[in-house]
Design a protein around this motif. Sequence first.
Motif, short mmCIF file in Angstrom:
data_model
loop_
_atom_site.label_atom_id
_atom_site.label_comp_id
_atom_site.label_asym_id
_atom_site.label_seq_id
_atom_site.Cartn_x
_atom_site.Cartn_y
_atom_site.Cartn_z
N LEU A 54 -7.55 -14.65 8.16
CA LEU A 54 -7.24 -14.22 6.79
C LEU A 54 -7.96 -15.10 5.78
N LEU A 86 -14.68 -12.32 0.96
CA LEU A 86 -14.52 -11.20 0.03
C LEU A 86 -14.56 -11.62 -1.43
N ALA A 88 -8.41 -4.93 11.58
CA ALA A 88 -6.97 -5.18 11.55
C ALA A 88 -6.25 -4.40 12.64
N TYR A 93 -4.57 -5.85 0.13
CA TYR A 93 -4.63 -5.08 1.38
C TYR A 93 -4.91 -6.00 2.56
N THR A 94 -5.77 -6.97 2.38
CA THR A 94 -6.08 -7.92 3.45
C THR A 94 -4.85 -8.72 3.84
N LEU A 119 -11.68 -14.44 5.86
CA LEU A 119 -12.01 -13.14 5.27
C LEU A 119 -11.88 -13.17 3.75
N ILE A 120 -10.83 -13.80 3.25
CA ILE A 120 -10.66 -13.94 1.79
C ILE A 120 -11.84 -14.72 1.21
N ILE A 144 -12.36 -3.65 7.18
CA ILE A 144 -11.13 -4.46 7.23
C ILE A 144 -10.08 -3.74 8.07
N THR A 145 -9.92 -2.44 7.84
CA THR A 145 -8.94 -1.65 8.58
C THR A 145 -9.28 -1.59 10.06
N CYS A 196 -2.55 -6.46 5.82
CA CYS A 196 -3.05 -6.35 7.19
C CYS A 196 -2.69 -7.58 8.01
N LYS A 197 -2.73 -8.74 7.39
CA LYS A 197 -2.35 -9.98 8.09
C LYS A 197 -0.88 -9.93 8.47
#
Length: 146
Positions: free
Chosen positions: A36, A43, A99, A21-22, A39-40, A95-96, A25-26
């Motif tokens: 990205l 997470l 994004a 999903y991340t 964030l990864i 995250i949403t 979004c990218k």
Amino acid sequence: MNFRTKIGLLFVVTHFVILVYTFICKFLGGFTFEELTTLIALLIPLFSAYTTAVVKDIIKNNQQTADPEITYSRPFRFVIIFICSLFIIFLFTIITLKAFNYGFEDFEQLKLTVGVVEAIFGGYVAQLIFSIYTPEKTETPAGGTE
């Protein structure tokens, strides 16, 4: 499928769904490449300990046996489902929101929020997951256990 397996698989699947999903979004323009990767990097540790414990247990118990199923109390099942679901929903939500540029002025705020979510839920989720997936005791060279 027993309760323990369902919770474990929920975490394994959710771990990978959040990562995918991340990336989505990218590609929709929600994050830069640098955001990205950051964030990864934030997470992956959130789920890796839980996912590793579950996968190790699934591999160890890869054959079906006639062992009696462990029955967990209703309050325990409620608490584990409630807290783990909130953890997952919070991660998807923040995250949403970032994004699609709602609720966060910049990426630093998202990083801080992920840290806060991890701090709030991390201890509870760890206690709950490791209560049903207890790490194996390993034998030390001196003959003791760790």
